[in-house]
Design a protein around this motif. Sequence first.
Motif, PDB file in Angstrom:
ATOM      1  N   THR A   1     -40.773 -12.029  23.903  1.00 42.42           N
ATOM      2  CA  THR A   1     -41.219 -13.418  23.876  1.00 42.42           C
ATOM      3  C   THR A   1     -42.289 -13.617  22.821  1.00 42.42           C
ATOM      4  OG1 THR A   1     -42.808 -12.932  25.616  1.00 42.42           O
ATOM      5  CG2 THR A   1     -40.669 -13.807  26.294  1.00 42.42           C
TER       6      THR A   1
ATOM      7  N   ASP B   1     -39.934 -14.832  18.269  1.00 46.09           N
ATOM      8  CA  ASP B   1     -39.461 -15.091  19.640  1.00 46.09           C
ATOM      9  C   ASP B   1     -38.015 -14.635  19.738  1.00 46.09           C
ATOM     10  OD1 ASP B   1     -39.018 -15.888  22.185  1.00 46.09           O
ATOM     11  OD2 ASP B   1     -39.276 -18.035  21.842  1.00 46.09           O
TER      12      ASP B   1
ATOM     13  N   SER C   1     -36.429 -14.221  22.632  1.00 50.14           N
ATOM     14  CA  SER C   1     -35.870 -14.607  23.931  1.00 50.14           C
ATOM     15  C   SER C   1     -34.858 -15.730  23.829  1.00 50.14           C
ATOM     16  CB  SER C   1     -36.995 -15.025  24.875  1.00 50.14           C
ATOM     17  OG  SER C   1     -37.709 -16.142  24.343  1.00 50.14           O
TER      18      SER C   1
END
Length: 585
Positions: free
Chosen positions: A138, A230, A232
């Motif tokens: 993340t 990021d 995710s």
Amino acid sequence: MAAPKKGRRAPASQGHPGRTLILVLIAMAGLVGGMFYSGTLTPRLGIDLAGGTSFTLAAQNQPGKPNAINETNMKTAAGIMERRVNGLGVTESEVQTQGSNHIIVNIPKGTDAKQARQQVGTTAQLGFRPVLTTTAGTKTPEPKPSPSQGGANGKGKGDKASGDKAQPGTQQSPSAKPTTQGRAVTDSLKKAPSAKPTPSGKPSTPPAPPAPPGAADIPPALQKQLNALDCSTKKGLAAAGEKAANTKPSDPIVACKQDGAQKYALGPVGVEGTDVSGAKAVFDSQQGQGWIVQMDFTSEGGKKFGDITGKLAAKAPPQNQFGIVLDGAVVSSPSVDKAIMGGGATISGGFTQQTAEDLGNMLSYGALPLSFKIDDETTVTAALGGEQLHAGLIAGAIGLALVVIYLVAYYRGLALVALASLGVSAVLTYTIMTLLGPAIGFALNLPAVCGAIVAIGITADSFIVYFERIRDEIREGRTLRPAVERGWPRARRTILVSDFVSFLAAAVLFAVTVGKVQGFAFTLGLTTVLDVVVVFFFTKPLMTLLARRKFFSDGHSWSGLDPKRLGAKPPLRRRRGAAPTTKEA
């Protein structure tokens, strides 16, 4: 009046038809609700209906590697290309092998054809890079003036590589820096540093929190990129892979693990993929490690690998790991505890056969000089597919209208049962095909539409078989309720045999064909299974309920079950107390 004999019960098929119908309606409501919940109200469309671009790529051998083109490498290449085009935000792409040395890539409308051409035509790049630091996938928030618990790095479980064995795994989120007692430093201890007076009488500035392991080796710009990365989301994962793949081997990168769970800061490439001479999955039965991946290096690659593993083994986690990067994504990150010499290494621990073979194929493919040339590029417009679909739907509507006219003219009231069953089958087919789009990537193309139209005849045929069995029983002199139950076993056997033949044909067609023909086979098989479900759990219970209604049980002239019109014999006589028997044909 004689008391009824004990132990006699109604046939199981007469048990609770209302409950069965309610379950069917609940299932339909659940499927429709699933469509609205997922936000997908229409089936995915294939390239022939949505339009787009189709590429035909031919694999080419390079000098010194005459046997590089084989089935395994072609499948691996197709998988890599599919990940590439999906990384462009294309969810309806089709990538499939054709023959021994061709790959077909169909990309729907709305995608940059030039960018897609560049993506699918580029040979995969493989490299071994030292890990500088790793953290969760993340986005990392920007550091605040006050120190926070934990660090960017930490000791976690990871793959272990050696000359004899290795253990693959997933890097875990780092923990706080341990104290001398082996416990993590808490926020209260870190946020309350004592201020010692200086000779001038002023308190000294509190010491800065200790830097996480490896932070000193990371340039600030690279650390900033890692914090902003990021992994995710699909968009972030694709952007990171594209940027990392286009970075020079001599430059450090930030990259995501393929599943997006981890992100890495990696140093320059220490060993090129071309230094790997081969890799394969092997089951280790001697040492009980299960499935392992064995790598072999060239003579030059073996020296490089020995040097880099020797340097990594002297470092603390996570800097004793190297990231195996394929197309800008980390496919594995083994750790080492000693220099691996001899030109070979194994990776083991927690592999299944499939995951070991996948990693072995990726490593082998990165080492093979396999390139592709675009033989053909075709722009497919949705207009042609739309016209064909329009014509097909008209033909299907005409066929359905003829079926309805026949049912009403010949079966009269029974036609309502058939039409209701066709409606249930249509709702189930539409909702399932819509939900299968995001679930397994099913796309509705023209052959699939043809399969759905053909299914109308198959479904109608099942109703006709059952209706004729009931009418035969009425012709023998039986009333409607026993006729419905006695005719069902005979009809059931015929329906099952017929549908089994249709499903077998669809399964064979799906197995031996590729591309759009598989869409026809899949739809035909799906609708055949739904035909069995509808007849068993909707048509039969509905007929059992209608047999109790006066309109049908008294043989109204518009019911389709009038004994006079059917030429019924006088009612059968049987001995008192004898139970009716039901036999299958």
